[in-house]
Motif scaffolding. Structure first.
Motif, PDB file in Angstrom:
ATOM      1  N   TYR A 204      15.788 -16.241 -10.962  1.00 23.51           N
ATOM      2  CA  TYR A 204      15.469 -15.598  -8.927  1.00 23.51           C
ATOM      3  C   TYR A 204      15.529 -16.829  -8.086  1.00 23.51           C
ATOM      4  O   TYR A 204      15.822 -16.099  -7.201  1.00 23.51           O
ATOM      5  N   ARG A 205      14.869 -18.057  -8.487  1.00 28.54           N
ATOM      6  CA  ARG A 205      14.642 -18.850  -7.485  1.00 28.54           C
ATOM      7  C   ARG A 205      15.708 -19.246  -6.708  1.00 28.54           C
ATOM      8  O   ARG A 205      15.801 -19.352  -5.597  1.00 28.54           O
ATOM      9  N   ALA A 206      17.462 -19.564  -7.853  1.00 34.90           N
ATOM     10  CA  ALA A 206      18.574 -19.620  -6.615  1.00 34.90           C
ATOM     11  C   ALA A 206      18.778 -18.894  -5.925  1.00 34.90           C
ATOM     12  O   ALA A 206      18.854 -19.083  -4.363  1.00 34.90           O
ATOM     13  N   PHE A 207      18.353 -17.482  -6.567  1.00 38.53           N
ATOM     14  CA  PHE A 207      18.842 -16.368  -5.781  1.00 38.53           C
ATOM     15  C   PHE A 207      17.966 -16.497  -4.061  1.00 38.53           C
ATOM     16  O   PHE A 207      19.001 -16.176  -2.727  1.00 38.53           O
ATOM     17  N   HIS A 208      17.274 -16.587  -4.371  1.00 35.87           N
ATOM     18  CA  HIS A 208      16.782 -16.639  -3.159  1.00 35.87           C
ATOM     19  C   HIS A 208      16.123 -17.560  -1.887  1.00 35.87           C
ATOM     20  O   HIS A 208      16.004 -17.068  -0.995  1.00 35.87           O
ATOM     21  N   ALA A 209      16.269 -18.655  -2.768  1.00 35.25           N
ATOM     22  CA  ALA A 209      16.172 -19.599  -2.181  1.00 35.25           C
ATOM     23  C   ALA A 209      17.540 -20.542  -1.548  1.00 35.25           C
ATOM     24  O   ALA A 209      17.769 -21.159  -1.047  1.00 35.25           O
TER      25      ALA A 209
ATOM     26  N   VAL B 261       9.872 -30.699 -22.814  1.00 33.01           N
ATOM     27  CA  VAL B 261      10.091 -30.808 -22.190  1.00 33.01           C
ATOM     28  C   VAL B 261      10.039 -29.210 -21.383  1.00 33.01           C
ATOM     29  O   VAL B 261      10.408 -28.870 -21.493  1.00 33.01           O
ATOM     30  N   ILE B 262       9.287 -28.390 -20.908  1.00 29.83           N
ATOM     31  CA  ILE B 262       9.969 -27.215 -19.979  1.00 29.83           C
ATOM     32  C   ILE B 262      10.479 -27.080 -18.853  1.00 29.83           C
ATOM     33  O   ILE B 262       9.648 -27.482 -17.434  1.00 29.83           O
ATOM     34  N   SER B 263      11.603 -26.598 -18.185  1.00 33.31           N
ATOM     35  CA  SER B 263      12.124 -26.705 -16.897  1.00 33.31           C
ATOM     36  C   SER B 263      11.743 -25.418 -16.819  1.00 33.31           C
ATOM     37  O   SER B 263      11.837 -24.166 -16.752  1.00 33.31           O
ATOM     38  N   THR B 264      10.638 -25.094 -15.384  1.00 35.47           N
ATOM     39  CA  THR B 264       9.948 -23.701 -15.087  1.00 35.47           C
ATOM     40  C   THR B 264       9.619 -24.618 -13.450  1.00 35.47           C
ATOM     41  O   THR B 264       8.803 -24.883 -13.199  1.00 35.47           O
ATOM     42  N   GLY B 265       9.655 -22.423 -12.959  1.00 33.82           N
ATOM     43  CA  GLY B 265       8.738 -22.879 -11.683  1.00 33.82           C
ATOM     44  C   GLY B 265       7.643 -21.750 -11.781  1.00 33.82           C
ATOM     45  O   GLY B 265       6.761 -21.807 -10.798  1.00 33.82           O
ATOM     46  N   ASP B 266       7.207 -21.258 -12.717  1.00 33.35           N
ATOM     47  CA  ASP B 266       5.952 -20.812 -13.432  1.00 33.35           C
ATOM     48  C   ASP B 266       4.634 -21.023 -13.360  1.00 33.35           C
ATOM     49  O   ASP B 266       5.025 -21.929 -14.395  1.00 33.35           O
TER      50      ASP B 266
END
Length: 923
Positions: free
Chosen positions: A16-21, A130-135
């Motif tokens: 989602y972030r890559a699509f919108h950003a 390590v959790i890679s997230t923007g949530d």
């Protein structure tokens, strides 16, 4: 040296972030690719940061989750996924896998829940995560072992970082979200409470929601803006706050088929990457991949990528006039093959009502004929009975070939649809030549789920419209007849169109492997109408007897509960893992054999069974209690509720495309799991009864997998035993224990039986020792002696392991394949598991093929003979028939002959036939 962390990537969040950003990118053919490139860039960057780490990239699975059931409005305010994003999902998934990253999508839960489960499991094993997230929701998982990183911004959050950013500790994040809500997920929270107020309240009461609601009287004294009005607001919305807490809580106990050891990075698939980078027109990555492939000794040629048909070319029609209907009748009559689908009021094929039908005769063109839509303002539809009478000759014509997706459902719906109010006058569909669900299943039973949505995404790179997209979710979900034709028409037409397009793709793949094409045409497709008839026939059950059994089971459960209290020395909740754990491990001091993901001593069934085997009394009682409880809730209480009011019978559903080996499974009710070795299980079978004037006849293959083993292994000892009708377990005991056949004891035969079946299922010396009660050294000696006496079996096992490693799959006698992706895994546990499957699958799969062939043969005979006898159940290797009493002797011999002659092996197939007034008596 510190251990490399487990890296868990929130793939859905980054998509989602890559699509919108990121700036939109498209190929020369108009395929959007920006989000794919963005996510893959982040993954490659992460891989460089953590070169020695295990990885998992986790995406949301399609469909609803348990949260939708909990709250119908969950995520309801999210706009539909943009088409330009949707079309990038499948190439992204394929690229992630081709790069060697383990990819996970688990139905019924969100990516967050899978990540939470893996993170806590790893942390419990003292491994950093390590959790890679923007949530922000993921902050609730942070602890001394678990850190969040945002690969897009480069920021990281540990325990102190969470406190600094949110103003509360990680263990208060769920409470924080519950109070302020989350607009992106439509979690309501408490109206008017924002981030500062939420953190102020939680810090003020030094706890979470429970502590807050217990101390509402001190809230007005807290240094929070508007504190005096907060208690009334919190009290008014208390129920919603606690619901929000549940919605915001990430599950950390999702049942997963993989463990931490399964998350090692794989080698890149250079051929697949070349194909994907060509499709996506990632030219520099394509060149990098070519160079990497050469370094590893491979030569990759750029593939030719087929152009995907643009959605704008779709021609979908909703038929509301006689002229349009006549036009499509002609199309169906002229077509060499057409796809069809039914739309109904529900998913129970024996009770749902027909709402409409859709058809497709060529790709990208389809029509929907609505019949009984009933919402306010619905346009006038064609007369239902007139349409069905016109379609009946076409649908019943065996020369007019048809393709469906899970066509058995449609066959039953049309067979049950009364034309002109005559319940006996339905449509007996014939000529179903193909079923896309079964084409996919035969092609590779484990490659994907075989529902239409999954297949369309995998094989057509097409995301279908989901039912919840047009019907809604939860308690407010509409039935199909309530959906406006503007939405229902294109949805239904798409079903038929996609089915036809899938068939065209899958048939080409199957035709390239003639043995699989033959499995489809000679085993699976002929079975579809057979299973449909069995489902419609149903089985008669004695509801009164089941009621008596429920009462008896309830009394036994009360007795076992009292026995458990007596052993424990106190009363406790037998269903509470927390209370049970305290009794077993703290009070009684039993050994801790396994721990949960949270690090607590496990009370799982497998653990209790092992403790019971060690003669601890309380686990024994608990196992009995759980067994009784399961029988009561699943069968004696539930079966009477499942009696169809129209037929007075129970109608199970049989599934052809579930078990990897080809075995049939059943549901609603699941008849495969009724235990036969316990008195309680046999009593449930006694409730399956014959009507007056009839008997039940049960025909069961005897030791079929051992006979298949003898055929596959060509071992002279086993062949001799079966050809001469010897007791094979006794014969094995004589060989292994070195005694005469007449001197074999009961215990020796029991041990030989365990060896015979254990070796088929890959049992180790340790497992066998445990089962037959000897030490491991003695157990290994028995196995060695077995292989010395039956060398053909050992040769078969070694040959199968080698072939599986070389070709990546094993086959049944009839050519059905089971692919084994882990057969060459570097992880020894994965590889050994695949080797055990390789040895067993040809036997299980062949047994499944044989019973299917037998069912077709028996059905053909019953149909042609016209005898008053019908198959009502299929369970494992057994068929159960309802037969008129005066025909028993004739049917018994015919059934035995048809099942015995279903296939010719190097040893005879033995069929045991019993007769009785109920299933238990007949078995």
């Amino acid at each position: 040296m510190s251990q490399a962390p487990l890296v868990l990537v929130d793939g859905s969040s980054y998509l989602y972030r890559a699509f919108h950003a990121l700036p939109p990118l498209t190929t020369s053919k108009g395929l959007p690719t920006g989000a794919v490139k963005g996510v893959l860039n982040m993954l490659k960057s992460l891989r460089k940061q953590y070169p020695d780490s295990p990885f998992a990239v986790v995406f949301d699975a399609k469909g609803g989750t348990f949260r939708d059931d909990m709250y119908a409005e969950y995520k309801a305010n999210r706009p539909s996924m943009p088409d330009d994003m949707r079309v990038q999902i499948e190439p992204l998934h394929q690229s992630v896998i081709a790069l060697g990253f383990p990819l996970l999508c688990v139905e019924g839960v969100e990516a967050d829940d899978v990540i939470g489960t893996l993170a806590r499991s790893s942390a419990a094993a003292d491994r950093p995560v390590v959790i890679s997230t923007g949530d922000k929701d993921m902050a609730q998982l942070v602890d001394g072992h678990i850190t969040l990183v945002n690969t897009m911004t480069g920021s990281a959050l540990d325990v102190e970082g969470v406190k600094e950013k949110f103003g509360v500790a990680p263990e208060q994040i769920i409470d924080y979200l519950a109070l302020m809500g989350d607009s992106s997920d439509n979690i309501p929270g408490v109206p008017g409470i924002g981030p500062k107020t939420a953190s102020g309240l939680l810090v003020g009461v030094n706890g979470g929601l429970t502590e807050l609601y217990a101390q509402l009287d001190i809230v007005p004294t807290l240094p929070i803006r508007g504190a005096k009005t907060l208690p009334a607001k919190l009290e008014e919305h208390k129920e919603m706050a606690f619901l929000s807490y549940k919605l915001a809580t990430i599950k950390i106990d999702v049942p997963l088929d993989i463990g931490l050891d399964d998350l090692q990075m794989g080698q890149p698939d250079h051929d697949k990457l070349a194909e994907l980078y060509t499709l996506l027109e990632f030219k520099s990555w394509f060149e990098d991949n070519q160079r990497d492939a050469k370094r590893s000794g491979q030569e990759v040629v750029a593939p030719v990528v087929e152009e995907v048909v643009a959605p704008a070319e779709l021609k979908y029609t909703t038929i509301l006039t006689q002229a349009d209907f006549d036009l499509w009748l002609k199309k169906l009559n002229d077509a060499k093959l057409f796809a069809f689908d039914t739309e109904t009021t529900g998913i129970d094929a024996q009770q749902a009502q027909l709402v409409g039908l859709s058809f497709a005769v060529q790709a990208n063109e389809a029509a929907y004929i609505p019949l009984t839509h009933s919402y306010m303002g619905v346009p006038e539809q064609l007369d239902r009975d007139t349409v069905l009478r016109a379609l009946k000759p076409i649908l019943e014509d065996p020369s007019k070939l048809k393709v469906g997706q899970h066509a058995k459902f449609d066959m039953n719906i049309l067979a049950n649809c009364a034309i002109g109010g005559d319940q006996s006058c339905g449509i007996s569909v014939q000529g179903i030549a193909f079923d896309t669900m079964l084409e996919s299943y035969v092609l590779d039973s484990t490659a994907t789920r075989h529902d239409m949505d999954s297949l369309a995404l995998k094989y057509l790179n097409h995301t279908t419209t989901g039912f919840t997209d047009i019907a809604g979710k939860g308690a407010k979900q509409l039935t199909f007849d309530q959906i406006a034709l503007e939405l229902a028409g294109p949805y239904a037409a798409e079903d038929a169109d996609v089915t036809l397009r899938l068939h065209q793709t899958l048939q080409a793949k199957l035709n390239a492997i003639p043995s699989l094409s033959k499995v489809l045409s000679e085993i699976e497709m002929p079975l579809v109408p057979v299973l449909a008839r069995i489902e419609r026939q149903g089985a008669l059950v004695d509801a009164a007897l089941l009621g008596i059994q429920s009462v008896e089971l309830g009394k036994k459960m009360v007795e076992l509960e009292r026995e458990a209290y007596a052993i424990a020395g106190e009363e406790f909740n037998l269903g509470s893992p927390k209370q049970l754990g305290a009794i077993l491990y703290e009070k009684l001091g039993l050994p801790v054999l396994s721990k949960t993901a949270k690090g607590q001593a496990s009370t799982a069934e497998a653990v209790l069974a092992e403790l019971a085997d060690q003669d601890f009394p309380l686990p024994k009682v608990l196992m009995q209690y759980r067994s009784m409880s399961k029988l009561k809730s699943t069968y004696t209480d539930r079966l009477p509720e499942q009696i169809n009011p129209r037929t007075g019978r129970i109608h199970t559903s049989y599934h052809q495309a579930v078990a990897a080996t080809g075995r049939l499974s059943s549901s609603d009710p699941n008849l495969q799991n009724i235990p036969i070795r316990t008195a309680e299980g046999r009593r449930i079978r006694q409730a399956f009864i014959a009507p007056t004037g009839y008997k039940l006849l049960a025909a069961d293959y005897s030791q079929i997998e051992l006979r298949i083993m003898a055929h596959l292994a060509k071992d002279e000892g086993l062949l001799h035993a079966f050809r001469n009708d010897l007791d094979v377990h006794k014969a094995t005991a004589a060989e292994v224990f070195g005694v005469e056949l007449t001197e074999v004891t009961t215990d020796q035969r029991r041990s030989a039986k365990a060896i015979n079946f254990g070796l088929i299922y890959g049992m180790s010396a340790f497992g066998l020792a445990k089962q037959i009660g000897v030490d491991r050294k003695q157990s290994q000696a028995y196995i060695d002696r077995y292989f010395a006496r039956y060398p053909g079996v050992l040769e078969y096992m070694e040959r199968t392991r080698t072939q599986a490693a070389e070709q990546g799959f094993v086959e049944t006698i009839f050519g059905r394949r089971l692919y084994l992706p882990e057969i060459n895994a570097k992880n020894p546990a994965l590889r050994k598991g695949a080797e055990r499957t390789a040895i067993n699958a040809p036997m299980q799969g062949t047994a499944a093929d044989i019973i299917k062939k037998a069912m077709v043969a028996v059905d053909n005979w019953l149909t042609s003979s016209g005898l008053d006898a019908k198959v009502i159940l299929q369970v494992h290797d057994e068929l159960v028939l309802e037969v008129r009493e005066d025909l028993i002797d004739q049917v018994r011999e015919e059934i035995r002959a048809h099942m015995s002659n279903a296939v010719t092996l190097d040893v005879p197939l033995l069929v045991e036939v019993g007769v009785g007034n109920n299933w238990d008596e007949a078995h």
